[in-house]
Design an enzyme around this catalytic site. Structure first.
Site, PDB file in Angstrom:
ATOM      1  N   ASN A 486       5.339   9.663   1.444  1.00  0.00           N
ATOM      2  CA  ASN A 486       4.653   9.069   0.307  1.00  0.00           C
ATOM      3  C   ASN A 486       4.185   7.666   0.695  1.00  0.00           C
ATOM      4  O   ASN A 486       4.926   6.701   0.597  1.00  0.00           O
ATOM      5  CB  ASN A 486       5.588   9.021  -0.898  1.00  0.00           C
ATOM      6  N   ASP A 487       2.955   7.591   1.127  1.00  0.00           N
ATOM      7  CA  ASP A 487       2.380   6.325   1.593  1.00  0.00           C
ATOM      8  C   ASP A 487       2.422   5.234   0.536  1.00  0.00           C
ATOM      9  O   ASP A 487       2.187   4.072   0.841  1.00  0.00           O
ATOM     10  CB  ASP A 487       0.907   6.548   1.944  1.00  0.00           C
ATOM     11  N   CYS A 488       2.665   5.628  -0.689  1.00  0.00           N
ATOM     12  CA  CYS A 488       2.573   4.666  -1.791  1.00  0.00           C
ATOM     13  C   CYS A 488       3.940   4.227  -2.315  1.00  0.00           C
ATOM     14  O   CYS A 488       4.009   3.470  -3.283  1.00  0.00           O
ATOM     15  CB  CYS A 488       1.747   5.251  -2.920  1.00  0.00           C
ATOM     16  N   ASN A 490       6.218   1.941  -1.298  1.00  0.00           N
ATOM     17  CA  ASN A 490       6.286   0.879  -0.281  1.00  0.00           C
ATOM     18  C   ASN A 490       7.450  -0.039  -0.612  1.00  0.00           C
ATOM     19  O   ASN A 490       7.297  -1.027  -1.321  1.00  0.00           O
ATOM     20  CB  ASN A 490       4.964   0.105  -0.240  1.00  0.00           C
TER      21      ASN A 490
END
Ligand code: BGC
Length: 824
Positions: A486-488, A490
């Site tokens: 999940n690149d988001c 963070n």
């Protein structure tokens, strides 16, 4: 339910989607090209072409997010008396008597009819050739003689698609062309460092041309009413700077019933440094002439097209299912496999949502894409694995992305996405199981592309696993780094500054406690694969010294896997589902204790696939929770409840409005993880019901308008239950969903799993499933498999190979043709 308008339908026999109304809710596109030269084409002929890299070698220009949408493409203007029309309706938008666009396997055919004239254009990129063919057939279906004026149109991009859209102080002075007979050459920057040029040719004499956009269109006109076309008079303009284009002008007379073909070719050529010019300032056109000569007649073009169709026959004959359910069969046999190939070719670079200038190839993305196409083109999968591994760092970390043209890691984004290394195991194991080619593990592969740093690919796999083990947090769970899948999410990139990137702003990562349960599950799944691989290698090298080493390596990793399982059971279970993560401060994410984002899909998917705590009921509870909290009419959302406010410590995820993207959108990519979890648990009814919800052919039947994007492929995200328009799709085509849907249905639902020694048969089906057959080519064998579920969801009772019952469920690999009967 609101009655949904339909814009087209499937034609399974021709493997086409037929669009019958040009005004689709969004441009519905297709991809042309299979290796080096690629084009995107919409149902109204919009789109563009490029050579290998959509950023650095853009051949024709495209303006994203334009008004109107999808303006610019390869256009044919037909002037019949005072009426000007286009076969694809746009850009003139003159009402047509008939319109049809057929998107097929690497080709598109657009047909329009107006006042007794039919114009049908077949667009495709021939195999192994650097050009797009546009075969236009004009037919006079009326009773009178027709005198038509035909104008073609392409707009050149000044090669670098990014600077083409910004550096106008330079661009407006650099454009250069040459015109020779019926060919227009684009040679901007050729005088200096470029050794490549493009051309647009037609195989007939022309009565005029234009190469300067402003002269052709008129400064205050639009593509819909270019001056030259409206007046029916080409200007024979020669571009010097500004915006070079290519337009042929052809006068055509057709007797009643008469038909004429015109072959237009958009080509790309590279010359050797010392052979660039044939005279001062004049391009050496030898290669262009040669390419044109290969495709300058209808017969040659038809032959090239037949070859392309045969190529697709061969690709799609490798796995063929017959269940009697058309909606399933067409996705498995045609569209899902097609989307996998497109995703392999383009990664996430060029679609109508990816501008082609933003990102290159993703490390994790490309590894996952592999399971979608490895059965079709194993040699290219092999190369892809080596390319990806070459961007790894010596500590096992890796560049998150690399540029396809240079194959070098992308410094802008760098590394530190801690799930990345595991995916190399995932991709490589899939390759070896499909091909039996263990030799790939002995390939010498560098780090960060530095010559002299080479070690074996097996060593890369080992350090990939080690990277996780060497980066554990306080709960002995994997540290997340910049982000996991999940690149988001963070967890180390805190920022209140809108000008900072969520992914690369690493302001507080020292001393982080952020850990990921998604990576934990991924590590267990790929770790088990790695252990099995080591055991297999030990078996293959029995009697040699290395056998012992492989055995020890397997034991070492098994211990690490067991330790991870313990850590998840101890620190990763929330009572009804698996936690998602621990944040920077060590607080739970994805827990019932949280106000929002109580449950996330990724850890449910990976930890159920890993069967962590199955014996304690964790897997079943987690899968039930997905149904209870994540499922909605259109699929499973990523998290629930959606975040209603921005959470500083979570990063980009909560920057999205509720129901979109990573904030409780239906991220189709991760639905299959849960579906596979269901299959492994033997819950066929649930697996199928989740799967059908996001299967394009089922969506197509119900929701063409709402869904908006192409109904023949999966999109990355469908708006979730908390969104303003639940069910609306976005970001179609280039998504890991393609490979995961394929992996899920081919291996886990239909149950045909390549393995080191053969094919394992292990379906998981809804109770209602009837008998079905799968024809599977596998290495040098061909299996004709009939499966009789007998109302059971899981569990193979009996496998009969060529008339004799075998032990177990793995059909041993032996070259040749075989029949297999399976009773469940
Ligand atoms: C990216 C993937 C990422 C996913 C979820 C996609 O756009 O290509 O790498 O895993 O989004 O954030």
């Amino acid at each position: 339910m609101e009655q949904q308008k339909r814009y087209g339908h499937f034609d399974d026999q021709h493997r086409e989607y037929v669009i019958t109304d040009p005004q689709t809710p969004w441009p519905w596109i297709n991809y042309l090209g299979n290796e080096d030269f690629f084009s995107l084409i919409s149902n109204t002929a919009g789109g563009y072409s490029f050579y290998k890299d959509a950023k650095f070698r853009r051949i024709t220009r495209y303006r994203y997010n334009n008004v109107p949408m999808d303006n610019g493409g390869r256009y044919f203007y037909i002037k019949d008396g005072d009426t000007v029309w286009n076969p694809g309706w746009k850009p003139c938008k003159t009402p047509l008597d008939f319109y049809e666009c057929r998107h097929g396997m690497s080709y598109t055919r657009i047909t329009g009819r107006k006042s007794g004239v039919e114009a049908s254009v077949l667009f495709f990129v021939p195999l192994k050739k650097w050009c797009e063919v546009q075969k236009l057939t004009l037919t006079n279906q009326s009773q009178e003689v027709k005198s038509l004026k035909l104008f073609s149109f392409e707009e050149w991009c000044l090669w670098n698609a990014a600077t083409d859209m910004e550096n106008f102080q330079r661009n407006f002075s650099t454009g250069e062309v040459e015109i020779e007979d019926s060919t227009i050459y684009h040679k901007t920057e050729y005088r200096e460092r470029r050794n490549h040029y493009a051309f647009y040719h037609v195989n007939t004499e022309i009565q005029g041309f234009d190469t300067d956009r402003e002269t052709f269109v008129g400064l205050y006109n639009e593509f819909s009413n270019p001056d030259a076309v409206v007046e029916g008079r080409p200007r024979n303009s020669h571009a010097h700077g500004w915006s070079p284009i290519a337009s042929h002008y052809i006068e055509v007379t057709l007797q009643p019933g008469e038909s004429k073909d015109f072959v237009f070719l958009l080509g790309y050529i590279e010359n050797e440094q010392d052979k660039k010019f044939s005279a001062p300032q004049v391009i050496n056109k030898d290669k262009a002439h040669a390419l044109i000569a290969e495709l300058d007649t209808t017969a040659k073009v038809d032959k090239a097209f037949a070859e392309l169709c045969e190529y697709w026959d061969s690709l799609l004959n490798i796995y063929k299912v017959r269940t009697g359910n058309d909606k399933l069969d067409r996705m498995v046999n045609i569209w899902n496999q097609y989307q996998c190939m497109v995703t392999f070719n383009f990664s996430r670079s060029a679609s109508f949502f990816e501008s082609g200038v933003g990102r290159g190839m993703g490390f994790r993305d490309s590894n996952q894409d592999l399971v979608g196409f490895v059965h079709q083109i194993p040699p290219r999968a092999r190369q892809r694995i080596i390319d990806i591994a070459s961007t790894q760092f010596p500590d096992g970390g890796c560049y998150h992305q690399y540029q396809p043209l240079t194959k070098r890691g992308n410094n802008d984004i760098g590394g530190g996405f801690n799930d990345d290394p595991c995916w190399l195991i995932f991709g490589t194991v899939a390759y070896i199981k499909e091909t039996g080619d263990f030799s790939i593990l002995d390939e010498q592969v560098p780090f960060d592309n530095q010559p002299g740093t080479e070690v074996t690919l097996f060593e890369h796999l080992k350090i990939s696993m080690n990277h996780v083990i060497n980066n554990l947090g306080p709960h002995l769970l994997p540290l997340i780094g910049r982000a996991d899948w999940n690149d988001c999410l963070n967890l180390n990139c805190f920022s209140w500054d809108p000008n900072e990137s969520f992914q690369t702003t690493e302001n507080v990562s020292e001393g982080t406690k952020a850990e990921s349960l998604m990576i934990a599950g991924l590590f267990v799944v790929t770790g088990k694969d790695y252990v099995a691989l080591c055991r297999k290698l030990a078996e293959l090298s029995a009697g040699q010294g290395s056998a012992l080493a492989y055995g020890e390596e397997a034991d070492r990793m098994q211990q690490a896997v067991d330790a991870m399982i313990d850590a998840v059971k101890k620190h990763g279970w929330d009572g009804e589902w698996y936690l998602r993560a621990y944040d920077f401060y060590g607080r739970k994410i994805g827990s019932n204790e949280c106000d929002e984002g109580k449950i996330f899909i990724e850890s449910q998917g990976w930890c159920t696939m890993a069967e962590i705590g199955a014996e304690d009921g964790m897997v079943a509870k987690s899968l039930d929770s997905c149904k209870k909290y994540l499922e909605c009419e259109h699929g499973m959302v990523l998290n629930s409840p959606a975040f209603t406010k921005y959470i500083y410590e979570y990063g980009e995820i909560s920057s999205y409005p509720e129901g979109y993207k990573e904030n409780a959108g239906i991220f189709c990519h991760n639905n299959p993880w849960v579906i596979i979890g269901e299959c492994i648990a033997g819950r066929g009814n649930d697996a199928w019901s989740h799967y059908a919800k996001i299967l394009p052919s089922y969506v197509e039947e119900k929701y063409q308008t709402l869904h908006k994007v192409e109904p023949y492929v999966n999109c990355q995200m469908v708006a979730g239950k908390d969104a303003f328009r639940p069910g609306e799709g976005k970001n179609s085509w280039l998504t890991g969903t393609a490979a995961w849907m394929w992996y899920t249905v081919s291996e886990f639902i239909l149950g045909i799993k390549p393995d080191y020694d053969g094919i394992r048969i292990d379906p998981c089906l809804p109770e209602t499933a009837g008998d079905y057959t799968v024809q599977r080519k596998f290495r040098d064998a061909e299996y004709d498999i009939t499966i009789r579920p007998n109302g059971s969801q899981k569990g193979v009772k009996r496998v009969v190979l060529d008339g004799s019952a075998i032990e177990g469920t793995v059909i041993p690999y032996t070259p040749g043709k075989h029949t297999v009967e399976v009773e469940m």
